[in-house]
Design a protein around this motif. Structure first.
Motif, PDB file in Angstrom:
ATOM      1  N   ALA A 347       0.833  -1.204   0.000  1.00  0.00           N
ATOM      2  CA  ALA A 347       0.000   0.000   0.000  1.00  0.00           C
ATOM      3  C   ALA A 347       0.869   1.256   0.000  1.00  0.00           C
ATOM      4  N   ARG A 348       1.957   1.219   0.764  1.00  0.00           N
ATOM      5  CA  ARG A 348       2.877   2.366   0.780  1.00  0.00           C
ATOM      6  C   ARG A 348       3.558   2.528  -0.578  1.00  0.00           C
ATOM      7  N   PHE A 349       3.880   1.406  -1.205  1.00  0.00           N
ATOM      8  CA  PHE A 349       4.491   1.471  -2.534  1.00  0.00           C
ATOM      9  C   PHE A 349       3.516   2.089  -3.528  1.00  0.00           C
ATOM     10  N   GLN A 354       2.134   6.573  -7.003  1.00  0.00           N
ATOM     11  CA  GLN A 354       1.167   7.593  -7.434  1.00  0.00           C
ATOM     12  C   GLN A 354       1.777   8.991  -7.363  1.00  0.00           C
ATOM     13  N   HIS A 355       2.449   9.287  -6.281  1.00  0.00           N
ATOM     14  CA  HIS A 355       3.070  10.604  -6.124  1.00  0.00           C
ATOM     15  C   HIS A 355       4.158  10.844  -7.168  1.00  0.00           C
ATOM     16  N   ALA A 356       4.765   9.738  -7.647  1.00  0.00           N
ATOM     17  CA  ALA A 356       5.824   9.859  -8.652  1.00  0.00           C
ATOM     18  C   ALA A 356       5.288   9.792 -10.079  1.00  0.00           C
ATOM     19  N   GLY A 357       3.962   9.609 -10.223  1.00  0.00           N
ATOM     20  CA  GLY A 357       3.368   9.607 -11.560  1.00  0.00           C
ATOM     21  C   GLY A 357       3.165   8.239 -12.167  1.00  0.00           C
ATOM     22  N   PHE A 358       3.025   7.200 -11.318  1.00  0.00           N
ATOM     23  CA  PHE A 358       2.778   5.848 -11.810  1.00  0.00           C
ATOM     24  C   PHE A 358       1.567   5.268 -11.078  1.00  0.00           C
ATOM     25  N   GLN A 364      -1.980  -7.413  -2.986  1.00  0.00           N
ATOM     26  CA  GLN A 364      -1.796  -8.128  -1.726  1.00  0.00           C
ATOM     27  C   GLN A 364      -0.880  -7.289  -0.843  1.00  0.00           C
ATOM     28  N   PRO A 365      -0.881  -7.518   0.469  1.00  0.00           N
ATOM     29  CA  PRO A 365      -0.038  -6.689   1.341  1.00  0.00           C
ATOM     30  C   PRO A 365       1.432  -6.664   0.940  1.00  0.00           C
ATOM     31  N   ASP A 366       1.908  -7.744   0.302  1.00  0.00           N
ATOM     32  CA  ASP A 366       3.320  -7.804  -0.092  1.00  0.00           C
ATOM     33  C   ASP A 366       3.504  -7.940  -1.598  1.00  0.00           C
ATOM     34  N   ALA A 367       2.474  -7.592  -2.380  1.00  0.00           N
ATOM     35  CA  ALA A 367       2.581  -7.742  -3.837  1.00  0.00           C
ATOM     36  C   ALA A 367       1.882  -6.586  -4.539  1.00  0.00           C
ATOM     37  N   VAL A 368       2.547  -6.021  -5.540  1.00  0.00           N
ATOM     38  CA  VAL A 368       2.028  -4.906  -6.322  1.00  0.00           C
ATOM     39  C   VAL A 368       1.788  -5.393  -7.748  1.00  0.00           C
ATOM     40  N   GLU A 394      10.979   4.920  -0.661  1.00  0.00           N
ATOM     41  CA  GLU A 394       9.852   5.644  -0.078  1.00  0.00           C
ATOM     42  C   GLU A 394       8.912   4.690   0.655  1.00  0.00           C
ATOM     43  N   ALA A 395       8.664   3.524   0.059  1.00  0.00           N
ATOM     44  CA  ALA A 395       7.768   2.555   0.687  1.00  0.00           C
ATOM     45  C   ALA A 395       8.360   1.942   1.942  1.00  0.00           C
ATOM     46  N   SER A 396       9.664   1.998   2.074  1.00  0.00           N
ATOM     47  CA  SER A 396      10.339   1.405   3.238  1.00  0.00           C
ATOM     48  C   SER A 396      10.215   2.282   4.476  1.00  0.00           C
TER      49      SER A 396
END
Length: 398
Positions: A347-349, A354-358, A364-368, A394-396
């Motif tokens: 979710a953080r990723f 999104q903030h970076a334009g993607f 899933q909690p561990d999958a994008v 950033e996600a870390s």
């Protein structure tokens, strides 16, 4: 959020049931693989409406086909036939390369409902009272489709269900063999599990499933709502394994953004329904059928199957080349991939992206999940790979 986004979000929240929450981005328009929000911010669309926007946004072929059809005949219901639906059914059968019959729907859930009704009718006629599906599988949210969905968090509160469904671990052929007896009507599986986090099957699994069904007489139903129409580099994901199901369900990428689905029955499974057994007012709608034909024509004429393989490999290898403590790896096929994390930071990723334009999806909690338009360019893919280390950083952070 700006004033425009905030205002639209407030209106959304006041007008809609709360099952979606409030989506984080308010989109206004798109072109190719890029979209813009109501404030003019630009994004690279790496989710494609959840594997729907096969040709991206505002593709000329789709615009022309839909505009021409809606100006000619927009709707007939199932009381009358029209040529676009016939052309589409014929085209799908041709691409599948086997004798089949088609039932058109307006969504993937409806396609799976049709497949379940086929399985139930087959089971009642042959003394087969149950079906088998996979743990963590996803087949839809209506009660029939939800009965096949092996995800307790969205399933349990809505039971009991209309079908006896027994769940086995995905990818475990021995567990499936033990569960499928001569009393099993059908096996429902995704060739790759989508909502579980883009989880491909082990090598040889689908062939083993086909053999188990052949031995016991159970129907094999493959749910290709997300995986078909070029998404993995083949027209249909089951073609990677050289396996033909008895029933196939399609939707999402078939219409390129217009609502359409299909339930395809091969051989005897194609004639299980009798007149009056099933129906759909909007299934096979002329405009949606015209859109689907434009999608299929464009994928073929522009060589997009090979493009998906080439650009998908570039994306997967680019992700795999990144070394970062939060990145576990990448999985999937073609342009249907998951960035797999070492911690539950998806979710953080997604927010960082999104903030970076993607635009991506924390499936899933561990999958994008990444499922961009099939027309995405190598340069666009490279821009995401280049940005990936910073997004992981950033996600870390807490």
């Amino acid at each position: 959020m700006s004033n425009k986004s905030e205002a639209l979000s407030r209106r959304f929240e006041a007008a809609f049931m709360p099952n979606y929450g409030v989506p984080p981005v308010a989109l206004a328009r798109g072109e190719g693989s890029r979209v813009w929000d109501v404030d003019g911010a630009e994004y690279l669309d790496l989710i494609g409406g959840i594997a729907v926007s096969s040709l991206g946004h505002a593709h000329p072929a789709l615009v022309e086909a839909v505009s021409r059809q809606v100006a000619t005949l927009a709707h007939t219901s199932n009381l009358f036939l029209h040529e676009p639906e016939v052309l589409l059914a014929e085209r799908l059968i041709g691409l599948l390369g086997a004798p089949a019959r088609v039932f058109l729907t307006s969504s993937g859930t409806e396609a799976n409902e049709a497949a379940l009704k086929l399985a139930i009718k087959y089971g009642k006629a042959n003394g087969r009272p149950y079906v088998v599906a996979a743990e963590n599988g996803f087949h839809g949210r209506s009660l029939g489709a939800l009965s096949l969905t092996g995800k307790a968090s969205i399933r349990d509160q809505f039971g009991p269900f209309p079908a006896d469904v027994r769940f086995v671990p995905y990818g475990d052929a021995d567990a499936l063999k033990n569960a499928v007896t001569a009393e099993c009507a059908a096996v429902f599986l995704e060739p790759t599990q989508g909502e579980a986090g883009v989880v491909p099957p082990p090598d040889g699994y689908l062939r083993a499933v086909r053999e188990i069904c052949d031995t016991t007489g159970a129907l094999l139903v493959t749910d290709e709502i997300q995986s078909a129409i070029g998404r993995t580099g083949h027209w249909f994901a089951h073609q990677h394994d050289g396996v033909l199901p008895d029933v196939l369900t399609l939707a999402k990428g078939l219409g390129g953004g217009l609502p359409i689905g299909a339930c395809v029955g091969f051989g005897d499974a194609g004639t299980l329904f009798a007149k009056g057994d099933h129906g759909s007012t909007f299934g096979g709608n002329p405009v949606s059928a015209a859109a689907a034909l434009a999608v299929l024509d464009t994928i073929e004429s522009q060589g997009l199957l090979e493009h998906v393989k080439t650009v998908g490999t570039l994306l997967a290898e680019g992700i795999a080349s990144v070394e970062h403590p939060l990145l576990k790896g990448v999985r999937g096929r073609g342009l249907w991939l998951a960035v797999v994390l070492t911690a539950e930071r998806a979710a953080r990723f997604q927010t960082a992206a999104q903030h970076a334009g993607f635009l991506v999806n924390a499936v899933q909690p561990d999958a994008v999940r990444l499922a961009p338009p099939l027309v995405i360019t190598a340069e666009q893919v490279t821009s995401f790979v280049t940005a990936l280390p910073a997004l992981l950083d950033e996600a870390s952070h807490d």
